[in-house]
Design a protein around this motif. Structure first.
Motif, PDB file in Angstrom:
ATOM      1  N   VAL A 165       0.619  10.280  -2.656  1.00 16.52           N
ATOM      2  CA  VAL A 165      -0.086   9.496  -1.642  1.00 16.52           C
ATOM      3  C   VAL A 165       0.747   9.500  -0.362  1.00 16.52           C
ATOM      4  CG1 VAL A 165      -0.916   7.212  -0.980  1.00 16.52           C
ATOM      5  CG2 VAL A 165      -1.233   8.036  -3.327  1.00 16.52           C
ATOM      6  N   LEU A 166       0.152   9.955   0.721  1.00 16.55           N
ATOM      7  CA  LEU A 166       0.834   9.992   2.013  1.00 16.55           C
ATOM      8  C   LEU A 166      -0.187   9.697   3.104  1.00 16.55           C
ATOM      9  CD1 LEU A 166       3.522  10.662   3.516  1.00 16.55           C
ATOM     10  CD2 LEU A 166       2.590  12.966   3.834  1.00 16.55           C
ATOM     11  N   SER A 167      -0.008   8.600   3.798  1.00 17.28           N
ATOM     12  CA  SER A 167      -0.925   8.240   4.877  1.00 17.28           C
ATOM     13  C   SER A 167      -0.978   9.345   5.932  1.00 17.28           C
ATOM     14  CB  SER A 167      -0.472   6.932   5.533  1.00 17.28           C
ATOM     15  OG  SER A 167      -1.197   6.677   6.715  1.00 17.28           O
ATOM     16  N   ASN A 168      -2.134   9.501   6.543  1.00 18.65           N
ATOM     17  CA  ASN A 168      -2.236  10.417   7.683  1.00 18.65           C
ATOM     18  C   ASN A 168      -1.426   9.912   8.872  1.00 18.65           C
ATOM     19  OD1 ASN A 168      -4.078  12.452   6.656  1.00 18.65           O
ATOM     20  ND2 ASN A 168      -5.635  10.847   6.679  1.00 18.65           N
ATOM     21  N   GLY A 169      -1.160   8.615   8.885  1.00 14.85           N
ATOM     22  CA  GLY A 169      -0.295   8.047   9.902  1.00 14.85           C
ATOM     23  C   GLY A 169      -0.967   7.855  11.251  1.00 14.85           C
ATOM     24  N   VAL A 170      -0.212   7.226  12.147  1.00 14.71           N
ATOM     25  CA  VAL A 170      -0.684   6.983  13.508  1.00 14.71           C
ATOM     26  C   VAL A 170       0.539   7.003  14.421  1.00 14.71           C
ATOM     27  CG1 VAL A 170      -0.532   4.468  13.196  1.00 14.71           C
ATOM     28  CG2 VAL A 170      -1.965   5.412  15.011  1.00 14.71           C
ATOM     29  N   VAL A 199     -16.601  -1.045  20.785  1.00 15.80           N
ATOM     30  CA  VAL A 199     -16.540   0.401  20.593  1.00 15.80           C
ATOM     31  C   VAL A 199     -16.492   0.749  19.105  1.00 15.80           C
ATOM     32  CG1 VAL A 199     -15.327   0.702  22.784  1.00 15.80           C
ATOM     33  CG2 VAL A 199     -14.009   0.546  20.661  1.00 15.80           C
ATOM     34  N   SER A 200     -16.868   1.992  18.827  1.00 15.31           N
ATOM     35  CA  SER A 200     -16.674   2.585  17.512  1.00 15.31           C
ATOM     36  C   SER A 200     -16.380   4.062  17.728  1.00 15.31           C
ATOM     37  CB  SER A 200     -17.903   2.401  16.620  1.00 15.31           C
ATOM     38  OG  SER A 200     -17.577   2.733  15.269  1.00 15.31           O
ATOM     39  N   VAL A 201     -15.775   4.696  16.724  1.00 18.10           N
ATOM     40  CA  VAL A 201     -15.337   6.081  16.860  1.00 18.10           C
ATOM     41  C   VAL A 201     -15.646   6.829  15.570  1.00 18.10           C
ATOM     42  CG1 VAL A 201     -13.388   7.615  17.337  1.00 18.10           C
ATOM     43  CG2 VAL A 201     -13.443   5.319  18.347  1.00 18.10           C
ATOM     44  N   GLY A 202     -16.176   8.044  15.713  1.00 16.53           N
ATOM     45  CA  GLY A 202     -16.413   8.859  14.523  1.00 16.53           C
ATOM     46  C   GLY A 202     -17.568   9.828  14.725  1.00 16.53           C
ATOM     47  N   MET A 203     -17.782  10.657  13.724  1.00 16.65           N
ATOM     48  CA  MET A 203     -18.931  11.544  13.744  1.00 16.65           C
ATOM     49  C   MET A 203     -20.194  10.715  13.551  1.00 16.65           C
ATOM     50  SD  MET A 203     -17.422  14.777  11.556  1.00 16.65           S
ATOM     51  CE  MET A 203     -18.704  15.912  12.091  1.00 16.65           C
ATOM     52  N   GLU A 279     -14.521   5.839   3.054  1.00 20.70           N
ATOM     53  CA  GLU A 279     -13.393   6.503   3.695  1.00 20.70           C
ATOM     54  C   GLU A 279     -12.316   6.790   2.661  1.00 20.70           C
ATOM     55  OE1 GLU A 279     -13.030   7.466   6.933  1.00 20.70           O
ATOM     56  OE2 GLU A 279     -15.019   6.689   7.437  1.00 20.70           O
ATOM     57  N   THR A 280     -11.535   7.830   2.924  1.00 24.28           N
ATOM     58  CA  THR A 280     -10.315   8.020   2.140  1.00 24.28           C
ATOM     59  C   THR A 280      -9.129   7.359   2.828  1.00 24.28           C
ATOM     60  OG1 THR A 280      -9.981  10.194   3.169  1.00 24.28           O
ATOM     61  CG2 THR A 280     -11.074  10.151   1.027  1.00 24.28           C
ATOM     62  N   GLU A 281      -9.238   7.090   4.108  1.00 23.33           N
ATOM     63  CA  GLU A 281      -8.267   6.260   4.830  1.00 23.33           C
ATOM     64  C   GLU A 281      -8.883   5.708   6.111  1.00 23.33           C
ATOM     65  OE1 GLU A 281      -3.576   6.146   5.959  1.00 23.33           O
ATOM     66  OE2 GLU A 281      -4.646   7.996   6.429  1.00 23.33           O
ATOM     67  N   GLY A 282      -9.204   6.583   7.053  1.00 24.02           N
ATOM     68  CA  GLY A 282      -9.765   6.136   8.319  1.00 24.02           C
ATOM     69  C   GLY A 282      -8.703   6.045   9.399  1.00 24.02           C
ATOM     70  N   ILE A 283      -8.369   7.184  10.016  1.00 24.38           N
ATOM     71  CA  ILE A 283      -7.332   7.214  11.046  1.00 24.38           C
ATOM     72  C   ILE A 283      -7.708   6.325  12.229  1.00 24.38           C
ATOM     73  CG2 ILE A 283      -6.174   8.704  12.734  1.00 24.38           C
ATOM     74  CD1 ILE A 283      -6.300  10.960  10.713  1.00 24.38           C
ATOM     75  N   VAL A 284      -8.990   6.314  12.586  1.00 27.53           N
ATOM     76  CA  VAL A 284      -9.403   5.551  13.766  1.00 27.53           C
ATOM     77  C   VAL A 284      -9.143   4.055  13.593  1.00 27.53           C
ATOM     78  CG1 VAL A 284     -11.095   7.272  14.496  1.00 27.53           C
ATOM     79  CG2 VAL A 284     -11.808   5.420  12.959  1.00 27.53           C
ATOM     80  N   LEU A 285      -9.186   3.567  12.372  1.00 31.58           N
ATOM     81  CA  LEU A 285      -8.895   2.153  12.152  1.00 31.58           C
ATOM     82  C   LEU A 285      -7.427   1.866  12.455  1.00 31.58           C
ATOM     83  CD1 LEU A 285      -9.582  -0.676  11.276  1.00 31.58           C
ATOM     84  CD2 LEU A 285      -9.268   0.025   8.889  1.00 31.58           C
ATOM     85  N   TRP A 286      -6.541   2.750  12.008  1.00 32.56           N
ATOM     86  CA  TRP A 286      -5.114   2.565  12.307  1.00 32.56           C
ATOM     87  C   TRP A 286      -4.867   2.643  13.811  1.00 32.56           C
ATOM     88  CZ3 TRP A 286      -2.704   0.014   9.041  1.00 32.56           C
ATOM     89  CH2 TRP A 286      -2.730   0.274   7.666  1.00 32.56           C
ATOM     90  N   ARG A 347      -1.050  -4.684  14.317  1.00 27.52           N
ATOM     91  CA  ARG A 347      -0.036  -3.814  14.936  1.00 27.52           C
ATOM     92  C   ARG A 347       1.138  -3.598  13.985  1.00 27.52           C
ATOM     93  NH1 ARG A 347       1.362   0.106  18.733  1.00 27.52           N
ATOM     94  NH2 ARG A 347       3.627   0.058  18.851  1.00 27.52           N
ATOM     95  N   CYS A 348       1.610  -4.637  13.345  1.00 29.90           N
ATOM     96  CA  CYS A 348       2.720  -4.503  12.395  1.00 29.90           C
ATOM     97  C   CYS A 348       2.349  -3.569  11.239  1.00 29.90           C
ATOM     98  CB  CYS A 348       3.117  -5.874  11.858  1.00 29.90           C
ATOM     99  SG  CYS A 348       3.954  -6.933  13.051  1.00 29.90           S
ATOM    100  N   ALA A 349       1.121  -3.685  10.748  1.00 30.58           N
ATOM    101  CA  ALA A 349       0.678  -2.819   9.650  1.00 30.58           C
ATOM    102  C   ALA A 349       0.616  -1.364  10.097  1.00 30.58           C
ATOM    103  CB  ALA A 349      -0.685  -3.274   9.145  1.00 30.58           C
ATOM    104  N   ALA A 350       0.154  -1.130  11.333  1.00 33.28           N
ATOM    105  CA  ALA A 350       0.094   0.234  11.853  1.00 33.28           C
ATOM    106  C   ALA A 350       1.494   0.832  11.985  1.00 33.28           C
ATOM    107  CB  ALA A 350      -0.625   0.250  13.209  1.00 33.28           C
ATOM    108  N   GLU A 351       2.464   0.019  12.364  1.00 33.04           N
ATOM    109  CA  GLU A 351       3.832   0.520  12.492  1.00 33.04           C
ATOM    110  C   GLU A 351       4.400   0.956  11.151  1.00 33.04           C
ATOM    111  OE1 GLU A 351       5.764  -2.730  14.404  1.00 33.04           O
ATOM    112  OE2 GLU A 351       5.170  -2.108  16.435  1.00 33.04           O
TER     113      GLU A 351
END
Length: 439
Positions: A165-170, A199-203, A279-286, A347-351
């Protein structure tokens, strides 16, 4: 079982092991890897979440001091395979012929393929068999969340290789709060300075929640809704086409935008409304959390379990006719400041999943998979490092012998110096011979 070359499994007999350092700290540990991230058909996914994940991997690899290689005909030590396209098994086979490990990223599952493109629900079982075939081609599988690991660990995927398991990260140094973006975003959109923007982001897919999102926008005409991202019109389902055609005037669709523009949107918006169904993660959320954007999401399993409602995000559960009404109620409360401010926690979670932290975990996956440098350049650097160490040792020996002979006649001092350098010459020659052999 991991398929690696003999020189990965056994130490070379012509290169003595360096026992003067702890394991993992010798010359080879300092050498950069050549990481193959082939372009190929991956360009087709450039505007998708997979495309963003590939770009994040490149940043992580480079932050570790490794080199990204895009041409499979060039030397490489490990290959990253990310896409479910036909060239992926060919590249995995090429890596096996070269005796190099292949890491296959499991971004997709049968579940998140559903409700995407026309006919996707019918083809979902076939798609699962195809990606299962791809994932089994790797020496290890890497997936972005514990949730997706649980899905692909099911017997129907048939994966027996290790799953990491490895996050795609931000990139939290790029996606960061910017209060000045609020005014710039409204100016760009031609809105009043006090206008509320969501706003929202995605296909543009049913799975991404765009149909529900349009319905919410229609019920809140006083708010401007902006959806960033697009999908080829030929790949839109009839339901999505209808939703886009009937979208109200306060729903805007600027299409695909640059990363800088996307950061402006996150930082300038009053809320990020992400109604994705799977989602399997959701980069846009991070990204949104990194920008400290107030966030409302659908309470799907991956988010409900990993970040319960009211901790990092506000969530709305459910499906069907009543779901949009619940979103409207909760989103109105969020915009009016009636819900708890969770932006600092987000923000702390994203870090915690910043790309540099992800990079360190990637390095550990390399170690567990047995990834090592190969080729003539690696041999050259090994020989050069050993030669440097030998000369240094010889120099210390010379100083010691010279000190012992101080006060003696000049001829004796000269002889002592000769004795001190004598053991060094054969070692230097041996290193050079190994270098010539490597060439």
């Amino acid at each position: 079982m991991l398929k690696t070359s003999p020189d990965v499994r056994r130490p070379r007999r012509d290169v003595p092991a360096d026992r003067s350092r702890p394991a993992g700290q010798g010359p080879s540990a300092r050498r950069p890897l050549h990481v193959l991230m082939p372009r190929g058909l991956a360009g087709l996914a450039a505007q998708s979440g997979i495309g963003a994940a590939i770009r994040h991997q490149e940043k992580a690899v480079r932050s570790l001091g490794h080199e990204v290689v895009t041409n499979p005909l060039r030397p490489f030590d490990v290959v990253h395979l990310n896409t479910p396209f036909p060239d992926t098994p060919l590249l995995a086979h090429w890596a096996r012929l070269r005796r190099r490990p292949a890491l296959v990223w499991a971004h997709s599952t049968e579940d998140d393929f559903r409700d995407s493109f026309p006919g996707a629900n019918t083809l979902a079982p076939t798609f699962r068999r195809w990606i299962s075939h791809l994932y089994r081609r790797g020496d290890a599988v890497v997936t972005p969340s514990e949730y997706s690991r649980d899905l692909i660990s099911a017997p129907k995927y048939g994966i027996s290789t290790p799953i990491h398991v490895l996050s795609n990260g931000v990139d939290t140094s790029f996606f960061r709060p910017d209060p000045g973006a609020r005014g710039r975003l409204r100016e760009q959109l031609g809105l009043d300075a006090d206008a509320k923007v969501v706003v929202s982001v995605g296909m543009q897919l049913v799975r991404k929640g765009i149909v529900d999102w349009v319905e919410v926008a229609r019920a809140m005409p006083e708010v401007t809704f902006v959806w960033y991202g697009r999908t080829d019109e030929r790949m839109l389902t009839a339901e999505v086409c209808r939703a886009l055609a009937e979208a109200p005037a306060n729903a805007l669709f600027p299409g695909y935008i640059t990363a800088v523009e996307l950061r402006e949107a996150y930082c300038g918006a009053d809320a990020f409304c992400f109604l994705t169904k799977e989602e399997t993660e959701g980069i846009v959320l991070w990204e949104a959390l990194a920008c400290e954007t107030p966030t409302l999401i659908r309470a799907i399993p991956i988010y409900r379990d990993r970040m319960p409602d009211g901790v990092l995000t506000h969530q709305v559960a459910g499906e069907g006719p009543g779901f949009a009404a619940d979103v409207i109620t909760r989103l109105t409360a969020l915009l009016d400041g009636e819900l708890t401010d969770l932006t600092a926690a987000g923000r702390c979670a994203a870090e915690e999943v910043d790309i540099h932290r992800v990079a360190q975990k990637l390095q550990e996956i390399y170690r567990l998979t047995g990834v090592q440098p190969h080729g003539r350049e690696a041999a050259f650097r090994d020989a050069e490092a050993r030669s440097t160490e030998t000369r240094s040792t010889g120099s210390r020996n010379a100083e010691s012998d010279g000190a012992m002979s101080r006060g003696a006649e000049g001829s004796e001092l000269t002889a002592g110096a000769a004795d001190a350098t004598a053991p060094v010459l054969p070692r230097r020659g041996a290193a050079d011979a190994r270098l010539d052999a490597a060439r």
